[in-house]
Design a protein around this motif. Structure first.
Motif, short mmCIF file in Angstrom:
data_model
loop_
_atom_site.label_atom_id
_atom_site.label_comp_id
_atom_site.label_asym_id
_atom_site.label_seq_id
_atom_site.Cartn_x
_atom_site.Cartn_y
_atom_site.Cartn_z
N ASN A 528 4.50 7.38 -1.82
CA ASN A 528 3.75 6.44 -1.58
C ASN A 528 2.50 6.26 -2.54
OD1 ASN A 528 5.11 5.66 0.68
ND2 ASN A 528 3.50 6.89 2.25
N SER A 534 1.93 0.30 -0.13
CA SER A 534 1.21 0.36 0.97
C SER A 534 2.01 0.75 2.14
CB SER A 534 0.84 -1.25 1.45
OG SER A 534 0.13 -1.06 2.55
N ASN A 535 1.22 1.89 2.80
CA ASN A 535 1.90 2.89 3.89
C ASN A 535 0.88 3.22 4.73
OD1 ASN A 535 2.91 4.89 5.46
ND2 ASN A 535 4.67 4.39 4.30
N THR A 538 -0.74 6.56 4.03
CA THR A 538 -1.41 7.10 2.93
C THR A 538 -2.64 5.99 2.53
OG1 THR A 538 0.36 6.01 1.53
CG2 THR A 538 0.32 8.36 2.03
N ASP A 539 -2.73 4.86 3.33
CA ASP A 539 -3.61 3.97 3.03
C ASP A 539 -5.05 4.27 2.92
OD1 ASP A 539 -1.77 2.00 2.54
OD2 ASP A 539 -1.69 0.83 4.26
N ASP A 540 -5.43 5.21 3.97
CA ASP A 540 -6.75 5.85 4.09
C ASP A 540 -7.07 6.93 3.19
OD1 ASP A 540 -9.27 5.19 5.50
OD2 ASP A 540 -8.79 7.11 6.79
N SER A 555 -11.16 4.02 -0.66
CA SER A 555 -9.72 4.34 -0.73
C SER A 555 -8.89 3.44 -1.48
CB SER A 555 -9.13 4.11 0.75
OG SER A 555 -10.29 4.96 1.68
#
Length: 623
Positions: A528, A534-535, A538-540, A555
């Motif tokens: 990712n 975008s997932n 892991t987005d944060d 982030s």
């Protein structure tokens, strides 16, 4: 360093300068996976000794020291200077030495009138151990001080936690100095990995800001200076996936690590005294301890360390058959060379075979080395196989894969736990913990009591289960269990060649399981972040760029392009299963551009064909 911190001159026939290498335990662990005794000798090292051993003076020889800058090491170096043990001293510190300790060495040199003999003092920034071309670990000595247990224990003090984080950051900083690259750092929020990321970002930033002494500019840039793309550094936390480290494995290297004594690329095995008992009244035969080095020079190991075990067993047998065929050929030629009779057929045959024998003799050293490696892998694989058979590890592996991939189970968990022949108490505990971690819903209290009773009857210690219960409640894992992808195994037919009675490794009764390719949680996180996907997983993740003037809390990555290189580090310890999974993922990534490239070449050829036709048709009128 071993050439007195000067680049070694290649292609020179000159003899190296003979010298002594003095290291501490840390230095020994760093050097031993990289250089054999023979390679050290080729570099002019006649003696390699531990710093704290009793060493005799060798007054006319230079000494290269490779040690950590600890209080006791500095004291011992000062003592060596006072005792005038060597002709000259090249002091190399694994990690950066502090100003005060450097002054202590200087005072001792002055007092001993040995200032002129201290030729060079270097900070090497090598505080990590390289086990493979693409794998490193932080330390082997005192590794329990930065283990998962040390970081996550309930009674940890803030000062202890700071010390652990500083140790990890110091090693990671050394790693990036050696790599000669400043990474982009990504990490999850709210755990030990974030603490490491913040400290590492600060340390890199401070070093970059001091332009005169920066380790990432000018001469200090080693490998990274020609790389236009900076690497991605993914800091994962062990808590993201607790099932994989507990999982019984099926690939060669990971199995060796799990069931044998395998440390720093060396396997230590006890050779039994044999099945027959000693005669009555006789002393039992002493067990010999044999050590085997599994190194990059071993082609069989390089090719098969990530292969499923049944495949390795077949390959060992194939190698053995090939070797025997070559050996028989040499014997046959020897026999023919003793031909009697002077007829012409024999003479021509003799000259023909002389050439063959000459080539066979010249390949003899290679053949002997091949035999040594075959014996090594036969012994190691047999030891692994004995563990698989006695503990039914194939059954555990298959059952755990089904648990992790949410497949249908063919027998109940209680049956395996209650089976006295299936594995050790630790094996049973590992299996149950994987079931508990991966279950969508925690088992009911009555079921749990039933499992606990069965585990206690099997001789298990229940403290790991109590920890995992608290851990699962704390991380709210019940709501979102880690997804292990569509893993699972394909049972193949029983072994083809290995089953034959002439085989060295009798695999009877062991399942021939073949792994399906799937990505573990750590590999998915890397995918990712590398591909900028975008997932929610892991987005944060936080984003740090030490080259930016001021740090940010964001982030949101500034760099939108996918990365070409990545380094993954798990705070709390990685394992060979994840390492192999990442290696397999990288191989798949490498193949994708090659496929595009192939298609592109093919499509480029088509216009050339038209062009050729057109030229041919132009020639016709001229003819």
């Amino acid at each position: 360093m071993l050439n007195f911190n000067a680049a070694p001159l290649k292609n020179t026939a000159a003899e190296p300068v003979w010298k002594v290498l003095i290291y501490d335990r840390f230095g020994q662990d760093i050097i031993s996976p990289l250089l054999s005794v023979k390679e050290l000798r080729d570099m002019g090292i006649t003696l390699h000794l531990l710093l704290h051993s009793d060493r005799d003076p060798i007054p006319d020889v230079p000494a290269v020291y490779f040690v950590m800058p600890t209080e006791e090491n500095i004291d011992r170096i000062c003592q060596d200077l006072r005792n005038q043990l060597y002709e000259s001293y090249f002091l190399n510190f694994i990690s950066a030495i502090s100003r005060s300790k450097l002054e202590d060495v200087a005072s001792a040199a002055l007092a001993a009138n040995a200032v002129a003999q201290v030729t060079k003092v270097y900070d090497q920034y090598l505080n990590f151990i390289t086990l493979e071309d693409d794998m490193f670990t932080l330390c082997h000595q005192n590794k329990e001080l930065i283990s998962y247990h040390a970081i996550n224990r309930a009674d940890i003090q803030d000062t202890d936690m700071e010390a652990i984080m500083d140790t990890i950051v110091d090693s990671l900083f050394c790693f990036f100095v050696t790599l000669g690259a400043v990474p982009i750092i990504r990490c999850p929020r709210g755990n030990a990995a974030e603490m490491v990321a913040v400290k590492l970002d600060k340390k890199l930033r401070e070093n970059l800001r001091d332009a005169r002494n920066s380790l990432f500019t000018g001469e200090n840039m080693a490998a990274g200076q020609f790389s236009f793309q900076r690497p991605l550094f993914v800091l994962a936390d062990r808590n993201v996936d607790m099932a994989t480290p507990l999982h019984h494995t099926w690939t060669y290297q990971a199995l060796i690590h799990d069931v044998l004594d395998y440390e720093l690329n060396r396997v230590v095995m006890e050779e039994g005294a044999g099945p027959e008992p000693s005669p009555a009244g006789a002393r039992p035969k002493k067990k010999n301890r044999k050590t085997y080095d599994l190194t990059a020079a071993d082609k069989f190991w390089q090719k098969h360390k990530g292969s499923p075990f049944p495949e390795v067993a077949e390959s060992v047998q194939e190698e053995l058959d090939t070797y025997r065929a070559q050996e028989d050929e040499v014997k046959r030629l020897k026999c023919i060379m003793g031909l009697e009779g002077e007829d012409e057929g024999a003479i021509s045959m003799l000259s023909d075979n002389t050439a063959k024998l000459t080539s066979a003799v010249s390949s003899l050293p290679e053949l002997l080395e091949k035999k040594r490696l075959i014996d090594l892998h036969t012994n190691v694989a047999t030891a692994v196989l004995n563990h698989i058979k006695s503990r039914k590890l194939d059954v555990y592996f298959e059952y755990e894969e089904k648990l992790m991939s949410k497949s249908t189970l063919d027998k109940s968990l209680l049956d395996i736990i209650s089976d006295p022949d299936a594995g050790t108490p630790e094996d049973k505990m590992r299996l149950f913990l994987i079931y508990y971690i991966t279950a969508q819903q925690a088992p009911s209290e009555s079921d749990l009591e039933q499992y606990k009773t069965a585990l206690l009857d099997a001789g298990c210690d229940l403290s790991p289960l109590n920890y995992i219960k608290q851990w699962k409640a704390f991380t709210k894992m019940a709501a979102t269990p880690a997804n292990y992808g569509n893993s699972g195994v394909k049972p193949m037919g029983l072994f083809s060649r290995v089953m034959n009675s002439g085989s060295q490794l009798v695999m009877e009764g062991v399942k021939n399981l073949v792994l399906k390719q799937h990505n573990l949680p750590v590999t998915r996180i890397l995918d990712n972040l590398m591909e900028m996907k975008s997932n929610p997983e892991t987005d944060d993740y936080r984003y740090f760029d030490p080259k930016m003037l001021r740090g940010s809390e964001s982030s949101i990555p500034r760099n939108k392009n996918p990365f070409q290189e990545a380094i993954v580090f798990v705070v709390g310890g990685g394992n060979y299963i994840e390492y192999q999974n990442l290696v397999d993922y990288a191989k798949v990534l490498c193949l994708i551009p090659a496929v595009y490239y192939q298609l592109f070449i093919t499509s480029c050829l088509i216009p050339a064909v038209y062009y050729l036709l057109f030229i041919t048709s132009c020639l016709l009128p001229a003819v």
